[in-house]
Design a protein around this motif. Structure first.
Motif, PDB file in Angstrom:
ATOM      1  N   ASP A 152      -4.401   6.360  -4.717  1.00 13.14           N
ATOM      2  CA  ASP A 152      -3.473   5.233  -4.811  1.00 13.14           C
ATOM      3  C   ASP A 152      -2.040   5.734  -4.972  1.00 13.14           C
ATOM      4  N   PHE A 153      -1.112   4.926  -4.521  1.00  5.87           N
ATOM      5  CA  PHE A 153       0.327   5.268  -4.574  1.00  5.87           C
ATOM      6  C   PHE A 153       1.001   4.366  -5.616  1.00  5.87           C
ATOM      7  N   VAL A 154       1.658   4.989  -6.611  1.00  5.19           N
ATOM      8  CA  VAL A 154       2.298   4.248  -7.705  1.00  5.19           C
ATOM      9  C   VAL A 154       3.803   4.500  -7.652  1.00  5.19           C
ATOM     10  N   ALA A 155       4.599   3.437  -7.828  1.00  2.70           N
ATOM     11  CA  ALA A 155       6.067   3.577  -7.800  1.00  2.70           C
ATOM     12  C   ALA A 155       6.673   2.551  -8.746  1.00  2.70           C
ATOM     13  N   ARG A 156       7.889   2.876  -9.186  1.00  2.00           N
ATOM     14  CA  ARG A 156       8.663   1.894  -9.965  1.00  2.00           C
ATOM     15  C   ARG A 156       9.472   1.052  -8.988  1.00  2.00           C
ATOM     16  N   TYR A 157       9.226  -0.270  -9.044  1.00  2.00           N
ATOM     17  CA  TYR A 157       9.864  -1.161  -8.085  1.00  2.00           C
ATOM     18  C   TYR A 157      11.275  -1.533  -8.511  1.00  2.00           C
ATOM     19  N   GLY A 158      11.514  -1.543  -9.802  1.00  2.00           N
ATOM     20  CA  GLY A 158      12.832  -1.909 -10.319  1.00  2.00           C
ATOM     21  C   GLY A 158      12.689  -2.598 -11.665  1.00  2.00           C
ATOM     22  N   GLY A 159      13.551  -2.219 -12.635  1.00  2.00           N
ATOM     23  CA  GLY A 159      13.468  -2.840 -13.945  1.00  2.00           C
ATOM     24  C   GLY A 159      12.128  -2.557 -14.581  1.00  2.00           C
ATOM     25  N   GLU A 160      11.408  -3.614 -15.010  1.00  2.00           N
ATOM     26  CA  GLU A 160      10.097  -3.449 -15.616  1.00  2.00           C
ATOM     27  C   GLU A 160       8.976  -3.721 -14.619  1.00  2.00           C
ATOM     28  N   GLU A 161       9.273  -3.700 -13.315  1.00  2.00           N
ATOM     29  CA  GLU A 161       8.280  -3.956 -12.282  1.00  2.00           C
ATOM     30  C   GLU A 161       7.784  -2.647 -11.686  1.00  2.00           C
ATOM     31  N   PHE A 162       6.465  -2.577 -11.457  1.00  2.00           N
ATOM     32  CA  PHE A 162       5.844  -1.424 -10.825  1.00  2.00           C
ATOM     33  C   PHE A 162       4.989  -1.921  -9.662  1.00  2.00           C
ATOM     34  N   VAL A 163       4.737  -1.067  -8.701  1.00  2.00           N
ATOM     35  CA  VAL A 163       3.911  -1.421  -7.549  1.00  2.00           C
ATOM     36  C   VAL A 163       2.870  -0.334  -7.337  1.00  2.00           C
ATOM     37  N   VAL A 164       1.710  -0.769  -6.826  1.00  2.00           N
ATOM     38  CA  VAL A 164       0.619   0.158  -6.512  1.00  2.00           C
ATOM     39  C   VAL A 164       0.096  -0.209  -5.123  1.00  2.00           C
ATOM     40  N   LEU A 165      -0.023   0.808  -4.244  1.00  2.00           N
ATOM     41  CA  LEU A 165      -0.620   0.628  -2.918  1.00  2.00           C
ATOM     42  C   LEU A 165      -2.035   1.176  -2.966  1.00  2.00           C
ATOM     43  N   LEU A 166      -3.004   0.310  -2.610  1.00  2.95           N
ATOM     44  CA  LEU A 166      -4.418   0.697  -2.640  1.00  2.95           C
ATOM     45  C   LEU A 166      -4.897   0.862  -1.194  1.00  2.95           C
ATOM     46  N   PRO A 167      -5.139   2.075  -0.732  1.00  2.00           N
ATOM     47  CA  PRO A 167      -5.570   2.262   0.657  1.00  2.00           C
ATOM     48  C   PRO A 167      -7.060   1.954   0.838  1.00  2.00           C
ATOM     49  N   GLU A 168      -7.368   1.215   1.901  1.00  2.00           N
ATOM     50  CA  GLU A 168      -8.722   0.945   2.351  1.00  2.00           C
ATOM     51  C   GLU A 168      -9.645   0.410   1.255  1.00  2.00           C
ATOM     52  N   PRO A 169      -9.286  -0.715   0.603  1.00  2.00           N
ATOM     53  CA  PRO A 169     -10.242  -1.316  -0.338  1.00  2.00           C
ATOM     54  C   PRO A 169     -11.452  -1.868   0.420  1.00  2.00           C
ATOM     55  N   GLN A 170     -12.648  -1.741  -0.166  1.00  2.00           N
ATOM     56  CA  GLN A 170     -13.844  -2.239   0.511  1.00  2.00           C
ATOM     57  C   GLN A 170     -13.824  -3.761   0.626  1.00  2.00           C
ATOM     58  N   ASP A 171     -13.322  -4.396  -0.401  1.00  2.00           N
ATOM     59  CA  ASP A 171     -13.223  -5.853  -0.387  1.00  2.00           C
ATOM     60  C   ASP A 171     -12.221  -6.264  -1.461  1.00  2.00           C
ATOM     61  N   ARG A 172     -12.006  -7.555  -1.593  1.00  2.00           N
ATOM     62  CA  ARG A 172     -11.052  -8.060  -2.580  1.00  2.00           C
ATOM     63  C   ARG A 172     -11.532  -7.770  -4.006  1.00  2.00           C
ATOM     64  N   GLN A 173     -12.842  -7.736  -4.193  1.00  2.00           N
ATOM     65  CA  GLN A 173     -13.357  -7.483  -5.537  1.00  2.00           C
ATOM     66  C   GLN A 173     -12.996  -6.075  -6.010  1.00  2.00           C
ATOM     67  N   GLY A 216      -6.056  -0.516  12.252  1.00  2.00           N
ATOM     68  CA  GLY A 216      -6.823  -1.479  11.478  1.00  2.00           C
ATOM     69  C   GLY A 216      -7.179  -1.005  10.083  1.00  2.00           C
ATOM     70  N   ARG A 217      -6.595   0.095   9.649  1.00  2.00           N
ATOM     71  CA  ARG A 217      -6.859   0.611   8.297  1.00  2.00           C
ATOM     72  C   ARG A 217      -6.209  -0.323   7.272  1.00  2.00           C
ATOM     73  N   THR A 218      -7.034  -0.956   6.453  1.00  2.00           N
ATOM     74  CA  THR A 218      -6.539  -1.981   5.531  1.00  2.00           C
ATOM     75  C   THR A 218      -5.933  -1.348   4.285  1.00  2.00           C
ATOM     76  N   PHE A 219      -5.167  -2.153   3.565  1.00  2.00           N
ATOM     77  CA  PHE A 219      -4.614  -1.729   2.282  1.00  2.00           C
ATOM     78  C   PHE A 219      -4.265  -2.979   1.470  1.00  2.00           C
ATOM     79  N   ALA A 220      -4.031  -2.766   0.192  1.00  2.00           N
ATOM     80  CA  ALA A 220      -3.656  -3.863  -0.705  1.00  2.00           C
ATOM     81  C   ALA A 220      -2.421  -3.453  -1.498  1.00  2.00           C
ATOM     82  N   LEU A 221      -1.659  -4.450  -1.906  1.00  2.00           N
ATOM     83  CA  LEU A 221      -0.442  -4.222  -2.690  1.00  2.00           C
ATOM     84  C   LEU A 221      -0.591  -4.918  -4.038  1.00  2.00           C
ATOM     85  N   LEU A 222      -0.290  -4.173  -5.082  1.00  2.00           N
ATOM     86  CA  LEU A 222      -0.372  -4.692  -6.441  1.00  2.00           C
ATOM     87  C   LEU A 222       1.021  -4.611  -7.068  1.00  2.00           C
ATOM     88  N   VAL A 223       1.577  -5.766  -7.499  1.00  2.00           N
ATOM     89  CA  VAL A 223       2.876  -5.822  -8.169  1.00  2.00           C
ATOM     90  C   VAL A 223       2.623  -6.117  -9.648  1.00  2.00           C
TER      91      VAL A 223
END
Length: 566
Positions: free
Chosen positions: A476-497, A432-439
């Motif tokens: 946080d985990f940062v990676a190049r997704y391809g071209g000019e796109e990047f992604v960030v994985l945010l582990p266990e955010p307290q809330d959407r804010q 149940g450990r939550t995470f968020a994805l940022l593109v």
């Protein structure tokens, strides 16, 4: 007179026998040690050469499988974008998206989209638009799932694309996937043809730098054992009947009659497709064992020279040992001829025997010294093997590091991101450990490449990667997704804010940064959170992509957070 001749003959025979005895013994001992050491060196060198060939073949096979798998995953993810699932398959935006993808990855020769009937609706550079491809294997197979095809010669594109190797036909590897609408109905097929030279250059990049200078040759064979690469062997050369992919290395005789040290590794399965390709490295046995042959010749020459020196010493010793016997013979002749008082040898012959003993000790010491030198040579060979093994280990570590990092920005690459996302999803499902994805996507980046050049675009991407990395948390985990796109994985955010705060921090940092030769740059961000409704990791990616698309539609330079039902 006859008696004197017999005595001389006996003396010469005695000296000759001693000379031959000591010289032959020295030669036999040295040659025996040389043959034994040569045999050990031959086995060790062949084993090391086989390990080096096998490791190089395994590295090449793994890298090729990784590249093929990444291209297949790229096509599979591309066809799931909203532009394909809901957009007009013949629109100009589709052409621009395909052209951008081809420009980003120069291994593609052609990327196109068809409708459900097999008519090409849009393609890179407009090639084959309007053509019917319903009978092509990639279209037939891709209607039901992801398809990776075997190498084949160009059919429709043979006369429409330039051939970089005019001495051989244009050959491709096919990747294709179905395009489905929101109801799961087939809209069309997304297909791509990758250059066969991309496959061969991938293999050569690993092999040539490692064992190419040692006369090793790299081959690619199909399931039936027919050689696909190099082209001059295609249709003329097959794998030997006794070749086994389970063996690390073998000594095999090929159809040209020569014997090669051979190592073969099968390409792992790609997208549930067993292409059956095998990476084969072969090295002429005479080149693989050339150092041992040179060592053996040196040992034989050393043995002959040492035996000659020992024979000369033996002759001198035999002459000194036979002197008391000669004195006895002269004394006997004097008595026989009554020529006077005979002179008998004194006790000095005992010292001659002592001298002979010293000579034997000297010869033994010489042999032991030669054996010690040979032992040191063997230790030196083992040290070289250990050193090269360590070098190979370091090379494999560097290769593994390159496999998970983006060469331009230094961030993690798409492959490592997929692995990390899979870990987050599995951990969420178990604990149940939550995470968020940022593109994150750079706004109007095509304008940067078109007006400032690709070198400026690369510099922008490098600085953008630094700004993003400096704006996130250490966890946080940062990676190049391809071209000019990047992604960030945010582990266990307290809330959407909290997730939105991180995203806004990135957006503001980018908009306030100055990019040399470009000036200001903005980014659009799409964020999604993990959900119990997700069936796979692609669900959260799709929601983030849709949120990013919405941010683009609303004017760019903003953050949009996807809802769970999006």
């Amino acid at each position: 007179m006859k008696t004197t001749d017999k005595a001389n003959g006996s003396r010469q025979s005695f000296r000759g026998q001693l000379t031959l005895l000591f010289g032959g013994l020295s030669l036999a001992s040295l040659l025996g040690v040389g043959v034994y050491v040569g045999h050990i060196a031959t086995g060790e060198l062949a084993r090391f050469g086989g390990e080096l060939l096998h490791t190089s073949a395994r590295s090449a096979a793994d890298l090729l499988a990784t590249n093929l798998r990444e291209r297949a995953q790229e096509i599979d993810l591309l066809r799931q974008l909203a532009l394909f699932t809901r957009g007009d398959l013949s629109a100009q935006e589709m052409r621009q998206a395909l052209d951008l993808r081809k420009t980003t990855h120069n291994e593609y020769a052609w990327i196109g989209v068809t409708d459900a009937s097999g008519r090409v609706t849009q393609a890179t550079d407009g090639v084959l638009v309007g053509a019917q491809v319903e009978h092509r294997p990639w279209f037939q197979s891709a209607r039901s799932g992801l398809f990776v095809g075997d190498v084949h010669e160009a059919v429709l594109l043979a006369k429409q694309l330039p051939n970089r190797n005019p001495d051989q036909p244009l050959r491709f590897i096919d990747f294709a996937a179905p395009i489905l609408d929101e109801q799961g109905q087939l809209r069309g097929v997304l297909g791509a043809h990758a250059h066969w030279s991309w496959v061969t250059e991938t293999v050569e990049s690993i092999v040539v730098n490692r064992v190419g200078q040692h006369g090793a040759e790299v081959l690619i064979a199909d399931k039936a054992g027919h050689i696909l690469y190099p082209f001059q062997h295609a249709g003329l050369l097959n794998l030997p009947a006794g070749a086994s992919p389970q063996a690390q290395s073998e000594r095999l005789q090929w159809s040209d009659g020569a014997e090669y040290l051979t190592s073969m590794v099968e390409i792992p399965t790609v997208a549930h497709t067993d292409l059956g390709w095998r990476i084969v490295l072969r090295q002429p046995l005479d080149k693989a064992l050339a150092p041992v042959k040179a060592l053996r010749q040196q040992l034989i020459l050393l043995g002959l020279l040492t035996a000659l020196a020992c024979a000369l010493v033996a002759y001198r010793l035999a002459a000194r040992i036979s002197r008391p016997i000669e004195q006895l013979a002269r004394a006997a002749r004097m008595i026989e001829n009554r020529a006077g008082t005979p002179v008998y040898p004194g006790d000095e012959h005992a010292s001659e025997i002592t001298q002979l003993n010293h000579s034997f000790q000297s010869m033994t010491a010489s042999l032991l010294e030669r054996e010690r030198e040979l032992s040191q040579l063997n230790i030196s060979l083992e040290a070289q093997v250990a050193e090269r093994t360590q070098a190979l280990h370091r090379a494999n570590q560097e290769l593994e590091n390159l496999a998970i990092h983006d060469a331009l920005t230094g961030l993690y690459n798409r492959r490592r991101f997929d692995e990390k996302l899979r870990e987050y999803v599995q951990l969420f499902q178990r604990t149940g450990r939550t995470f968020a994805l940022l593109v994150i996507d750079a706004d109007h980046f095509k304008h940067v490449n078109d007006h400032h050049g690709h070198q400026a675009g690369d510099a922008v991407l490098q600085q953008l990667a630094q700004v993003i990395s400096g704006s996130v948390r250490i966890t946080d985990f940062v990676a190049r997704y391809g071209g000019e796109e990047f992604v960030v994985l945010l582990p266990e955010p307290q809330d959407r804010q909290e997730g939105r705060v991180v995203a806004e921090k990135i957006r503001v940092a980018v908009s306030q940064s100055h990019f040399p030769a470009v000036g200001q740059l903005t980014v659009s961000l799409g964020m999604s959170f993990c959900s119990l409704k997700d069936t796979s990791e692609t669900d959260i990616v799709q929601r983030a992509d849709q949120a990013l698309y919405q941010a683009k539609q609303q004017g760019r330079n903003q953050v949009v957070v996807a809802t769970e039902s999006a």
